[in-house]
Write a protein that holds these residues in place. Structure first.
Motif, PDB file in Angstrom:
ATOM      1  N   LEU A   1       0.827  -1.209   0.000  1.00  0.00           N
ATOM      2  CA  LEU A   1       0.000   0.000   0.000  1.00  0.00           C
ATOM      3  C   LEU A   1       0.858   1.254   0.000  1.00  0.00           C
ATOM      4  O   LEU A   1       0.589   2.204  -0.736  1.00  0.00           O
ATOM      5  CB  LEU A   1      -0.935  -0.007   1.212  1.00  0.00           C
ATOM      6  CG  LEU A   1      -1.846   1.215   1.353  1.00  0.00           C
ATOM      7  CD1 LEU A   1      -2.773   1.341   0.148  1.00  0.00           C
ATOM      8  CD2 LEU A   1      -2.652   1.127   2.645  1.00  0.00           C
TER       9      LEU A   1
ATOM     10  N   SER B   1       2.831   1.557  -3.443  1.00  0.00           N
ATOM     11  CA  SER B   1       1.940   1.697  -4.600  1.00  0.00           C
ATOM     12  C   SER B   1       1.416   3.115  -4.747  1.00  0.00           C
ATOM     13  O   SER B   1       1.021   3.520  -5.846  1.00  0.00           O
ATOM     14  CB  SER B   1       0.757   0.731  -4.472  1.00  0.00           C
ATOM     15  OG  SER B   1       1.202  -0.607  -4.516  1.00  0.00           O
ATOM     16  N   ARG B   2       1.410   3.880  -3.654  1.00  0.00           N
ATOM     17  CA  ARG B   2       0.905   5.262  -3.715  1.00  0.00           C
ATOM     18  C   ARG B   2       2.023   6.279  -3.947  1.00  0.00           C
ATOM     19  O   ARG B   2       1.759   7.483  -3.928  1.00  0.00           O
ATOM     20  CB  ARG B   2       0.154   5.591  -2.425  1.00  0.00           C
ATOM     21  CG  ARG B   2      -1.154   4.820  -2.297  1.00  0.00           C
ATOM     22  CD  ARG B   2      -1.946   5.249  -1.071  1.00  0.00           C
ATOM     23  NE  ARG B   2      -1.281   4.880   0.176  1.00  0.00           N
ATOM     24  CZ  ARG B   2      -1.734   5.212   1.391  1.00  0.00           C
ATOM     25  NH1 ARG B   2      -2.850   5.928   1.501  1.00  0.00           N
ATOM     26  NH2 ARG B   2      -1.078   4.830   2.472  1.00  0.00           N
TER      27      ARG B   2
ATOM     28  N   SER C   1       5.771   3.084  -7.233  1.00  0.00           N
ATOM     29  CA  SER C   1       4.682   2.316  -7.836  1.00  0.00           C
ATOM     30  C   SER C   1       5.131   1.647  -9.133  1.00  0.00           C
ATOM     31  O   SER C   1       4.681   0.539  -9.459  1.00  0.00           O
ATOM     32  CB  SER C   1       3.474   3.220  -8.106  1.00  0.00           C
ATOM     33  OG  SER C   1       3.804   4.249  -9.025  1.00  0.00           O
TER      34      SER C   1
ATOM     35  N   VAL D   1      -2.487  -7.559  -0.719  1.00  0.00           N
ATOM     36  CA  VAL D   1      -3.466  -6.494  -0.953  1.00  0.00           C
ATOM     37  C   VAL D   1      -4.883  -6.995  -0.691  1.00  0.00           C
ATOM     38  O   VAL D   1      -5.695  -6.299  -0.064  1.00  0.00           O
ATOM     39  CB  VAL D   1      -3.345  -5.969  -2.396  1.00  0.00           C
ATOM     40  CG1 VAL D   1      -4.428  -4.937  -2.683  1.00  0.00           C
ATOM     41  CG2 VAL D   1      -1.970  -5.362  -2.621  1.00  0.00           C
TER      42      VAL D   1
ATOM     43  N   MET E   1      -6.250   1.822  -2.986  1.00  0.00           N
ATOM     44  CA  MET E   1      -5.384   1.800  -4.161  1.00  0.00           C
ATOM     45  C   MET E   1      -6.162   2.062  -5.444  1.00  0.00           C
ATOM     46  O   MET E   1      -5.678   2.754  -6.347  1.00  0.00           O
ATOM     47  CB  MET E   1      -4.672   0.443  -4.243  1.00  0.00           C
ATOM     48  CG  MET E   1      -3.682   0.208  -3.110  1.00  0.00           C
ATOM     49  SD  MET E   1      -3.052  -1.487  -3.037  1.00  0.00           S
ATOM     50  CE  MET E   1      -2.155  -1.572  -4.598  1.00  0.00           C
TER      51      MET E   1
ATOM     52  N   HIS F   1      -6.635   5.731  -6.082  1.00  0.00           N
ATOM     53  CA  HIS F   1      -5.418   6.553  -6.036  1.00  0.00           C
ATOM     54  C   HIS F   1      -4.862   6.767  -7.447  1.00  0.00           C
ATOM     55  O   HIS F   1      -4.884   5.846  -8.277  1.00  0.00           O
ATOM     56  CB  HIS F   1      -4.362   5.874  -5.160  1.00  0.00           C
ATOM     57  CG  HIS F   1      -3.237   6.765  -4.788  1.00  0.00           C
ATOM     58  ND1 HIS F   1      -2.107   6.897  -5.569  1.00  0.00           N
ATOM     59  CD2 HIS F   1      -3.059   7.595  -3.715  1.00  0.00           C
ATOM     60  CE1 HIS F   1      -1.278   7.744  -4.995  1.00  0.00           C
ATOM     61  NE2 HIS F   1      -1.830   8.192  -3.877  1.00  0.00           N
TER      62      HIS F   1
ATOM     63  N   TYR G   1      -1.847   6.900  -8.597  1.00  0.00           N
ATOM     64  CA  TYR G   1      -0.721   6.028  -8.940  1.00  0.00           C
ATOM     65  C   TYR G   1      -1.031   4.562  -8.641  1.00  0.00           C
ATOM     66  O   TYR G   1      -0.748   3.676  -9.451  1.00  0.00           O
ATOM     67  CB  TYR G   1       0.543   6.443  -8.173  1.00  0.00           C
ATOM     68  CG  TYR G   1       0.960   7.869  -8.385  1.00  0.00           C
ATOM     69  CD1 TYR G   1       0.962   8.441  -9.654  1.00  0.00           C
ATOM     70  CD2 TYR G   1       1.350   8.671  -7.308  1.00  0.00           C
ATOM     71  CE1 TYR G   1       1.332   9.755  -9.845  1.00  0.00           C
ATOM     72  CE2 TYR G   1       1.727   9.991  -7.500  1.00  0.00           C
ATOM     73  CZ  TYR G   1       1.715  10.533  -8.765  1.00  0.00           C
ATOM     74  OH  TYR G   1       2.089  11.839  -8.964  1.00  0.00           O
ATOM     75  N   ALA G   2      -1.623   4.318  -7.498  1.00  0.00           N
ATOM     76  CA  ALA G   2      -1.854   2.935  -7.072  1.00  0.00           C
ATOM     77  C   ALA G   2      -2.857   2.208  -7.951  1.00  0.00           C
ATOM     78  O   ALA G   2      -2.827   0.977  -8.025  1.00  0.00           O
ATOM     79  CB  ALA G   2      -2.331   2.913  -5.621  1.00  0.00           C
ATOM     80  N   ASN G   3      -3.724   2.932  -8.636  1.00  0.00           N
ATOM     81  CA  ASN G   3      -4.701   2.241  -9.487  1.00  0.00           C
ATOM     82  C   ASN G   3      -4.007   1.490 -10.627  1.00  0.00           C
ATOM     83  O   ASN G   3      -4.513   0.468 -11.094  1.00  0.00           O
ATOM     84  CB  ASN G   3      -5.740   3.230 -10.023  1.00  0.00           C
ATOM     85  CG  ASN G   3      -5.267   4.007 -11.235  1.00  0.00           C
ATOM     86  OD1 ASN G   3      -5.441   3.594 -12.391  1.00  0.00           O
ATOM     87  ND2 ASN G   3      -4.644   5.149 -10.992  1.00  0.00           N
TER      88      ASN G   3
ATOM     89  N   VAL H   1      -1.154  -0.013 -10.266  1.00  0.00           N
ATOM     90  CA  VAL H   1      -0.683  -1.236  -9.625  1.00  0.00           C
ATOM     91  C   VAL H   1      -1.811  -2.261  -9.554  1.00  0.00           C
ATOM     92  O   VAL H   1      -1.603  -3.453  -9.811  1.00  0.00           O
ATOM     93  CB  VAL H   1      -0.128  -0.935  -8.220  1.00  0.00           C
ATOM     94  CG1 VAL H   1       0.252  -2.228  -7.505  1.00  0.00           C
ATOM     95  CG2 VAL H   1       1.066   0.003  -8.296  1.00  0.00           C
TER      96      VAL H   1
END
Length: 208
Positions: free
Chosen positions: A32, A35-36, A41, A63, A85, A88, A90-92, A94
């Motif tokens: 988490l 990934s942000r 990421s 996750v 995520m 987010h 950036y995390a999306n 991932v």
């Protein structure tokens, strides 16, 4: 680091298994968090693509298993790690990679966790939902494919042969057309002969 992360990219893609495992050990337990991050990421995505199958399975499971209540710094809404995520910027990305590398069982769990219809209208969530729909639809199609092939083998080939037979029957009429054409040619020759005779008669008449 905005530059050092590219070194990790190279190690994940071309390095020894020991190097990939070392990077996995750093990421595992911090999915988490990394990934942000804008640069981290990208490393997480590479790790999901190039680590061993067991390591990838562990990262995806981390996750999906983290269903504890988390307050997102972006929206101040209490939600799980996966939903945090997905929403987010950036995390999306991932999560989209998670969809690609997850097992069928993990995709099924992911689909149930992301069943909220509001995600289809979310700025980043809609991309994850669409990716997941394509992936699960592909698995459903693969399940149905053997049955479809089995049914098709009993019906389709015979049907296609039947069509070919009909076409051959129609093709069998071609000699009649050719025969008629040849008859037409003979008629044309006869007309030429009659014309020659008439012309000959015309030549004989003036001399007579």
């Amino acid at each position: 680091d905005p530059f050092g992360n590219y070194i990790l990219h190279h190690l994940l893609e071309f390095g020894e298994p020991q190097a990939r495992s070392a990077i996995f050990a750093v990421i595992h337990g911090n999915m988490l968090q990394y990934s942000r991050h804008k640069s981290a990421s990208n490393v997480v995505e590479r790790a999901l693509r190039h680590c061993s199958s067991d390591e990838v399975h562990a990262l995806v499971s981390e996750v999906l298993a983290d269903q504890s209540t988390i307050v997102s710094a972006d929206s101040d809404v209490a939600q799980s790690a996966l939903l945090t995520m997905v929403r987010h910027p950036y995390a999306n990305f991932v999560v989209q990679t998670l969809v690609d590398v997850a097992s069928e069982e993990q995709r099924t769990l992911m689909k149930s966790l992301l069943s909220d219809p509001a995600l289809k209208r979310a700025a980043y969530g809609k991309h994850v939902v669409a990716r997941l729909a394509r992936a699960t639809g592909m698995y459903d199609q693969q399940r149905r494919q053997p049955h479809a092939k089995g049914g098709g083998a009993a019906v389709d080939p015979s049907a296609s042969r039947g069509h070919m037979g009909h076409q051959g029957g129609r093709g069998g009429k071609a000699p009649h057309d050719g025969h008629a054409g040849r008859g037409g040619g003979t008629g044309g020759t006869g007309r030429r002969r009659r014309r020659v005779r008439r012309r000959g008669g015309r030549k004989d008449t003036p001399t007579a």
